[in-house]
Every structure is written in C-alpha cells, then in structure tokens.
Design a protein around this motif. Structure first.
Motif, PDB file in Angstrom:
ATOM      1  N   LEU A 278       0.924  -1.220  -0.060  1.00 26.76           N
ATOM      2  CA  LEU A 278       0.158  -0.019  -0.174  1.00 26.76           C
ATOM      3  C   LEU A 278       0.776   1.384   0.192  1.00 26.76           C
ATOM      4  CD1 LEU A 278      -2.551  -1.124   2.654  1.00 26.76           C
ATOM      5  CD2 LEU A 278      -2.983  -0.741   0.258  1.00 26.76           C
ATOM      6  N   PRO A 279       0.557   2.457  -0.623  1.00 32.26           N
ATOM      7  CA  PRO A 279       1.216   3.633  -0.566  1.00 32.26           C
ATOM      8  C   PRO A 279       1.292   4.182   0.672  1.00 32.26           C
ATOM      9  CG  PRO A 279      -0.302   3.470  -2.493  1.00 32.26           C
ATOM     10  CD  PRO A 279      -0.648   2.503  -1.398  1.00 32.26           C
ATOM     11  N   HIS A 280       2.420   4.904   1.057  1.00 31.42           N
ATOM     12  CA  HIS A 280       2.751   5.810   2.249  1.00 31.42           C
ATOM     13  C   HIS A 280       1.981   7.238   1.625  1.00 31.42           C
ATOM     14  CE1 HIS A 280       4.323   3.750   5.616  1.00 31.42           C
ATOM     15  NE2 HIS A 280       5.373   3.329   4.922  1.00 31.42           N
ATOM     16  N   THR A 281       1.045   7.375   2.424  1.00 31.21           N
ATOM     17  CA  THR A 281       0.397   8.712   2.261  1.00 31.21           C
ATOM     18  C   THR A 281       0.202   9.781   3.074  1.00 31.21           C
ATOM     19  OG1 THR A 281      -1.861   8.075   2.348  1.00 31.21           O
ATOM     20  CG2 THR A 281      -1.015   7.788   0.059  1.00 31.21           C
ATOM     21  N   ASP A 282       0.751   9.506   4.472  1.00 33.44           N
ATOM     22  CA  ASP A 282       0.719  10.381   5.543  1.00 33.44           C
ATOM     23  C   ASP A 282       1.112  11.665   5.327  1.00 33.44           C
ATOM     24  OD1 ASP A 282       0.031   7.797   6.879  1.00 33.44           O
ATOM     25  OD2 ASP A 282       1.726   7.694   8.103  1.00 33.44           O
ATOM     26  N   LEU A 283       2.185  11.959   4.862  1.00 32.26           N
ATOM     27  CA  LEU A 283       2.469  13.287   4.617  1.00 32.26           C
ATOM     28  C   LEU A 283       1.395  14.138   3.672  1.00 32.26           C
ATOM     29  CD1 LEU A 283       6.445  12.947   4.532  1.00 32.26           C
ATOM     30  CD2 LEU A 283       5.040  13.929   6.535  1.00 32.26           C
ATOM     31  N   THR A 294      -5.943   4.411  -3.050  1.00 33.65           N
ATOM     32  CA  THR A 294      -5.141   4.542  -1.792  1.00 33.65           C
ATOM     33  C   THR A 294      -3.737   5.347  -2.172  1.00 33.65           C
ATOM     34  OG1 THR A 294      -3.990   2.083  -2.613  1.00 33.65           O
ATOM     35  CG2 THR A 294      -6.045   2.086  -1.084  1.00 33.65           C
ATOM     36  N   GLY A 295      -3.496   5.738  -3.359  1.00 30.65           N
ATOM     37  CA  GLY A 295      -2.457   6.316  -3.732  1.00 30.65           C
ATOM     38  C   GLY A 295      -2.768   7.870  -3.997  1.00 30.65           C
ATOM     39  N   VAL A 296      -1.814   8.825  -3.955  1.00 28.43           N
ATOM     40  CA  VAL A 296      -1.730  10.161  -4.177  1.00 28.43           C
ATOM     41  C   VAL A 296      -2.016  10.403  -5.428  1.00 28.43           C
ATOM     42  CG1 VAL A 296      -0.746  12.415  -3.938  1.00 28.43           C
ATOM     43  CG2 VAL A 296      -0.013  10.470  -2.072  1.00 28.43           C
ATOM     44  N   ALA A 297      -3.022  11.222  -5.692  1.00 29.96           N
ATOM     45  CA  ALA A 297      -3.367  11.574  -7.165  1.00 29.96           C
ATOM     46  C   ALA A 297      -2.619  12.781  -7.629  1.00 29.96           C
ATOM     47  CB  ALA A 297      -4.949  12.389  -6.907  1.00 29.96           C
ATOM     48  N   VAL A 298      -2.039  12.447  -8.953  1.00 30.43           N
ATOM     49  CA  VAL A 298      -1.087  13.494  -9.415  1.00 30.43           C
ATOM     50  C   VAL A 298      -1.667  13.592 -10.954  1.00 30.43           C
ATOM     51  CG1 VAL A 298       0.678  13.007  -8.006  1.00 30.43           C
ATOM     52  CG2 VAL A 298       0.529  11.501 -10.294  1.00 30.43           C
ATOM     53  N   ASP A 299      -1.002  14.673 -11.563  1.00 24.28           N
ATOM     54  CA  ASP A 299      -1.341  14.778 -12.880  1.00 24.28           C
ATOM     55  C   ASP A 299      -0.079  14.265 -13.808  1.00 24.28           C
ATOM     56  OD1 ASP A 299       0.802  16.701 -12.824  1.00 24.28           O
ATOM     57  OD2 ASP A 299      -0.484  18.348 -13.200  1.00 24.28           O
ATOM     58  N   ASP A 300      -0.276  14.619 -14.980  1.00 24.08           N
ATOM     59  CA  ASP A 300       0.760  14.348 -15.996  1.00 24.08           C
ATOM     60  C   ASP A 300       2.173  14.676 -15.725  1.00 24.08           C
ATOM     61  OD1 ASP A 300      -1.101  12.979 -17.409  1.00 24.08           O
ATOM     62  OD2 ASP A 300      -1.302  14.326 -18.942  1.00 24.08           O
ATOM     63  N   GLU A 301       2.545  15.558 -14.859  1.00 26.08           N
ATOM     64  CA  GLU A 301       3.749  16.228 -14.356  1.00 26.08           C
ATOM     65  C   GLU A 301       3.847  15.649 -13.021  1.00 26.08           C
ATOM     66  OE1 GLU A 301       4.275  20.492 -14.785  1.00 26.08           O
ATOM     67  OE2 GLU A 301       3.130  20.465 -16.780  1.00 26.08           O
ATOM     68  N   GLN A 302       3.169  14.871 -12.419  1.00 26.00           N
ATOM     69  CA  GLN A 302       3.399  14.146 -10.974  1.00 26.00           C
ATOM     70  C   GLN A 302       3.089  15.356 -10.022  1.00 26.00           C
ATOM     71  OE1 GLN A 302       4.032  10.709 -12.494  1.00 26.00           O
ATOM     72  NE2 GLN A 302       4.162  10.700 -10.205  1.00 26.00           N
ATOM     73  N   PRO A 307      -0.757  23.100  -4.558  1.00 27.57           N
ATOM     74  CA  PRO A 307       0.499  23.873  -5.183  1.00 27.57           C
ATOM     75  C   PRO A 307       2.075  23.842  -4.604  1.00 27.57           C
ATOM     76  CG  PRO A 307      -1.489  25.207  -5.242  1.00 27.57           C
ATOM     77  CD  PRO A 307      -1.724  24.009  -4.360  1.00 27.57           C
ATOM     78  N   GLY A 308       2.837  23.342  -5.168  1.00 31.13           N
ATOM     79  CA  GLY A 308       4.185  23.218  -4.890  1.00 31.13           C
ATOM     80  C   GLY A 308       4.516  22.131  -4.203  1.00 31.13           C
ATOM     81  N   VAL A 309       3.634  20.992  -4.404  1.00 33.07           N
ATOM     82  CA  VAL A 309       3.912  19.553  -4.085  1.00 33.07           C
ATOM     83  C   VAL A 309       3.858  18.759  -5.008  1.00 33.07           C
ATOM     84  CG1 VAL A 309       3.217  17.920  -2.333  1.00 33.07           C
ATOM     85  CG2 VAL A 309       2.906  20.087  -1.717  1.00 33.07           C
ATOM     86  N   TRP A 310       4.785  17.842  -5.136  1.00 33.14           N
ATOM     87  CA  TRP A 310       4.666  16.818  -6.271  1.00 33.14           C
ATOM     88  C   TRP A 310       4.795  15.464  -5.404  1.00 33.14           C
ATOM     89  CZ3 TRP A 310       6.331  21.438  -7.439  1.00 33.14           C
ATOM     90  CH2 TRP A 310       6.116  22.084  -8.745  1.00 33.14           C
ATOM     91  N   ALA A 311       4.347  14.237  -6.138  1.00 32.09           N
ATOM     92  CA  ALA A 311       4.493  12.947  -5.567  1.00 32.09           C
ATOM     93  C   ALA A 311       5.051  12.093  -6.723  1.00 32.09           C
ATOM     94  CB  ALA A 311       3.315  12.439  -5.026  1.00 32.09           C
ATOM     95  N   ALA A 312       5.892  11.069  -6.455  1.00 33.46           N
ATOM     96  CA  ALA A 312       6.389  10.016  -7.384  1.00 33.46           C
ATOM     97  C   ALA A 312       6.776   8.820  -6.832  1.00 33.46           C
ATOM     98  CB  ALA A 312       7.720  10.646  -8.122  1.00 33.46           C
ATOM     99  N   GLY A 313       6.539   7.662  -7.427  1.00 36.38           N
ATOM    100  CA  GLY A 313       6.852   6.445  -6.992  1.00 36.38           C
ATOM    101  C   GLY A 313       5.801   5.679  -6.092  1.00 36.38           C
ATOM    102  N   GLU A 314       6.084   4.918  -5.445  1.00 36.09           N
ATOM    103  CA  GLU A 314       5.106   4.149  -4.838  1.00 36.09           C
ATOM    104  C   GLU A 314       3.983   4.865  -3.984  1.00 36.09           C
ATOM    105  OE1 GLU A 314       5.445   1.311  -6.173  1.00 36.09           O
ATOM    106  OE2 GLU A 314       7.084   0.002  -4.907  1.00 36.09           O
ATOM    107  N   THR A 315       4.320   6.031  -3.768  1.00 38.19           N
ATOM    108  CA  THR A 315       3.250   6.812  -2.965  1.00 38.19           C
ATOM    109  C   THR A 315       2.107   7.219  -3.646  1.00 38.19           C
ATOM    110  OG1 THR A 315       3.049   8.434  -1.370  1.00 38.19           O
ATOM    111  CG2 THR A 315       4.343   8.963  -3.345  1.00 38.19           C
ATOM    112  N   THR A 316       2.368   7.281  -4.857  1.00 40.15           N
ATOM    113  CA  THR A 316       1.152   7.321  -6.039  1.00 40.15           C
ATOM    114  C   THR A 316       0.543   6.034  -6.494  1.00 40.15           C
ATOM    115  OG1 THR A 316       2.361   7.236  -8.018  1.00 40.15           O
ATOM    116  CG2 THR A 316       2.384   9.451  -6.786  1.00 40.15           C
ATOM    117  N   GLY A 317       1.092   4.973  -5.946  1.00 40.76           N
ATOM    118  CA  GLY A 317       0.319   3.552  -6.533  1.00 40.76           C
ATOM    119  C   GLY A 317       1.564   2.689  -6.761  1.00 40.76           C
TER     120      GLY A 317
END
Length: 504
Positions: A278-283, A294-302, A307-317
């Motif tokens: 499962l993704p770590h999504t606490d922060l 269960t993952g952080v939703a992101v757009d095509d640029e992650q 605003p100002g927050v990106w997410a990548a890797g297992e935290t998005t799925g």
C-alpha cells in the motif's frame, strides 16, 4: 552553494533519487531527506559497510542502474548541488503562504528537531506491506516478505534455516529466490493466486516481455533450488510454542474459499508472508493532497492538487522500481521548470512518460491477478489477534461491526482500540476493514510518525526551539550529507535517464 530555488525531496529510494538528480541537473538546490543511513530505499537497500559484504550486487538486480544513481548522487553532493540528510525522520510538512518547512527528527531516539526550508516539495515516501492475519501469525519467526528481504539485503542475515514464503504478489518469487541463494532451505512457495488469471490479462502482460523474462528467470531459479510451488494455496495457521516450528497450508477453490481436507503441514522455522503493498500517504494527506484510491493523485507532471507539492513512486500507486524511476525523473524535470517560472517541455521526459504509461497498465493487471483470495476472512478465527499493538482479537472487530453497528474502520477503532497503537493502523487497517466488511481507506493523521511532546510544545512552529539545515555548521553538514566516496565520480549529464535499463 549558489542561491536558487530550493527543493526538498522526501525519500531516497528510486523515485526520490531520480527526481533529485534530474532537478539538480537543471540548477535547482536539492535537499534529499531520508530516514535511512544510506540512499537506495527498500529496493536498493545496502548492507552496512562494517559487515564487509564482498559481493552485495548478488542481492540485487538492476545493479548498473543503482551504480548510476549512487554515483550521480555523489557527484552532485560533491559539487554542492544536493545536500543529502540521512537519519532524518520527517513527521510533518508545514505549508506556508509561499514556502514549505519540512519538519524532521534526528538522533538515536528521534527526539531532536531539524527544520528544512523549501520552495517546493517532492514526496517519494514509498509503500508498506499489506498484512492479513491468520492463526499464529504473531509467533516469533513469522515476518513479512519485505521484512525477510530487508534482513537479507541490509543485515546479511536469514529469518531462519528452513523457510516458507507465502501470500500473494510478485514480491514472493524474488524473496524465495534470495533466501534460497543465501543458503536457506525454502520448503515451499505458497501463492494464493490462480495462474489461469494471467490468461485473462495476457494482452497487457505480453506487452512487457522483459517483465515476463524476469519472472521466468525467477521460476528457473526456484526449480534449480528445488523449491516446491503451491498455487491456489494459502497459509491457514502457524504453529509453535515459543517460536514458529510449522505452518499449515490448504488449497483455495475458484470462489476463494479454503477447500476442506486439503490441509498439509510443513515444518519450518521461518515464514515470510505478504499480500501486496500500500502507498505511504501520511505526509500527503496532512498537506491536504487528494487521493486516488489508496495512492496520491497526480497529474501528467506528477503534481498533486496542492500547489508546490509533487509526488512520485510507490506513494502514487504500487508499481516497482522502474515505474518509480520514470515518475521521479518526470517530477524532477517538472519541478526544475516550474521553480524557474517555465512550462516544462514534455519532450524532455518523453521516454519516461511512455514507460510510466506502459508500466501502470502492467501493474493494474497484476493487481487484479494478485488480489488476496476473496474469502480470506473466513479462516480468521475469533481468537486470532488482529491488532498486535493493542492486542485486539477478531471477535472484538466482528462484534463492533455486527452488534454495535460500526460501518467504517474509524468507528471500529473507537469501539475496540484497533489501530490506536504505535503503527496507527498501518499493519491492521486492511484486516480490520476486511473483517468489518467495510472499504479500507488510509487514515488521515496530523503527523506521519510519533513526535515527542517537547518538540510540539516548542514548535508553534517556533524556529527558536528547532534546528535548521541552513544553520548547521560545515562539519555537521558534511557528516550528515556525504557518506559516499567522492573520488573518480563523473558529473551526470542531462541525458542520463535511469529508466532506460532493466526491469523491476
């Protein structure tokens, strides 16, 4: 270091490393914050130097990719473009009008605060294992599949001399192969998935011949080590008094129920069991980022919706190291452009975008194939402990849902204390949801980890009572940031793309 926009990357696994290298290569000041003593995350976990491992590469595949990441990080650290903060445990990301402050804890007992300022934040916090209970799963000798792998990679130790690897998911095969290659007798690999399910997803799976070849190599290694594979089987119980000495496995029918009369007992002193991740999504949740499943939703640029927050890797799925590398590179290049008031050029990460699309489709198919068998809750007896922290049995969860009307995990928690312990429901959350018959959703917490009251009392968030990476003296900075050999390193070029090699 020259002035410029500041990026804090939380997590030094594949996604965080790829993002840090991409952003630093475009002139962004990067602070890479990680709780481990060395970079690499779980996938590239390295044994401590004091252990004297002669051939650590035998515990990994994609070793050349890791060498490029490691050497690229060392070069950027030496040039002052990346500050690598090890042993820093992030507990909160404070959002201010135009900036962020990443709050961390350091020290042997994680009680000394350090604040890291940022103009942008990338969350690359990875994932954690999903654990489903069964009778005896709390016995010493029972570990998660990822835990067994971490023991081997990081400590060069085995969980036992005779092991059974069980559960479901693509992680089981490399764990079984790794244990067998390290000298353990792997008595059985017990997989609850039905191989016929792969046929229904043949088109999506066939589009990734490298992945299929990797699976074939693992299967060949299992055959070479004479590991018996039981498909459509599950662990019913673990046995032992002071520690594990055997497990009982049984066949699962087409409806996902244990077939009575198929039970067999296997002697072992270690059981590595896992049911996916499962993704770590606490922060992200504390920042207000939207989730997609269960993952952080992101757009095509992650980018997240904050605003100002990106997410990548297992935290998005959950999707493995190569997908994490692709997402990290996209995020790093996007951040570098956005922090310099430019729109990123999608052509600069076209290869990573294509890899991301293909791998997301592949792992969506695997998620369906490797779903836990449908009626796993029926084999959980009433006296089976579900929440280990608070010692809550399955009977209490069933009573809360059946007799007291609890319809969600939070209500079950309030009625039974399941999820109120140290792990805050990370271990028992999916099991509680399954037994209560409700949907599992990550719990939103104000902080990502336990925080000493003294830190909170002096925060406000009051910088007079908190350390700051900006005020660390040069000796402390060097000690905490650069623990790699700086000699004979080449400066990574903009064309370096870790996603070009290997598979996960």
């Amino acid at each position: 270091m020259a002035e410029g926009p500041r990026l804090v990357v939380v997590g030094a696994g594949p996604a965080g490393l790829a993002a840090a290298l991409a952003a630093a290569g475009r002139g962004v000041r990067v602070t890479l914050v990680d709780s481990a003593a060395e970079a690499g995350g779980q996938f590239y976990r390295q044994p401590a130097a004091a252990l004297g491992a002669r051939r650590p590469q035998t515990l990994h595949h994609q070793w050349r990719t890791w060498e490029r990441l490691r050497d690229g990080l060392a070069a950027h650290v030496a040039a002052g473009r990346i500050t690598h903060l090890t042993d820093h445990h992030v507990w909160f990301v404070e959002r201010k009008p135009d900036t962020f402050v990443v709050h961390t804890l350091i020290g042997p007992e994680q009680e000394h605060p350090v604040a890291v300022p940022a103009d942008a934040v990338l969350l690359a916090t990875g994932g954690y294992e999903k654990v489903l209970p069964f009778l005896g799963w709390t016995l010493p000798g029972v570990v998660t599949a990822g835990g067994a792998q971490a023991m081997l990679k990081g400590g060069l130790v085995l969980p036992g001399r005779t092991a059974v690897v069980a559960g479901t998911g693509p992680l089981l095969m490399p764990v079984a192969v790794g244990l067998a290659a390290a000298g353990a007798k792997v008595a059985a690999l017990v997989e609850s998935a039905d191989p016929r399910a792969f046929v229904r997803h043949a088109r999506a799976l066939a589009a990734h011949p490298a992945k299929l070849a990797e699976g074939a190599r693992y299967a060949a290694e299992l055959a070479r080590h004479r590991v018996r594979i039981h498909v459509r089987h599950t662990v019913v119980a673990a046995h032992g008094s002071d520690r594990l000495d055997a497990v009982t496995v049984a066949a699962v029918d087409g409806d996902g129920r244990v077939r009575t009369g198929t039970e067999r007992r296997i002697a072992c002193d270690a059981l590595a069991v896992g049911h996916g991740m499962l993704p770590h999504t606490d922060l992200a949740e504390a920042l207000g980022c939207r989730l997609d499943g269960t993952g952080v939703a992101v757009d095509d640029e992650q980018r997240t919706d904050v605003p100002g927050v990106w997410a990548a890797g297992e935290t998005t799925g959950i999707g493995g190291a190569v997908l994490s590398l692709a997402e990290g590179r996209i995020a790093g290049l996007s951040i570098a452009a956005r922090l310099n008031s430019r729109t990123p050029d999608p052509r600069s990460y076209e290869g990573a975008t294509q890899a991301r699309t293909r791998l997301r489709e592949f792992f969506a198919a695997l998620d369906t194939v490797y779903a836990p068998h449908a009626h796993w809750t029926e084999q959980v007896t009433d006296d089976t402990v579900v929440c280990r922290c608070e010692e809550v049995p399955a009977s209490a969860v069933r009573e809360a849902a059946g007799e007291l009307g609890a319809g969600d995990v939070r209500t079950v928690k309030l009625l039974t204390r399941a999820g109120m312990g140290w792990c805050q429901g990370r271990m028992c959350g999916p099991a509680v949801a399954g037994l209560a018959g409700c949907e599992f959703q990550p719990s939103r917490r104000p902080f990502a980890r336990p925080v000493p009251l003294g830190v909170l009392a002096g925060t406000d968030f009051d910088r007079h009572h908190m350390g700051s990476v900006e005020s660390m003296d040069s000796t402390d900075r060097t000690d905490r940031t650069d623990r790699t050999d700086r000699t004979d390193r080449t400066d990574p070029t903009d064309s370096t793309d870790p996603t070009e090699e290997g598979s996960s």
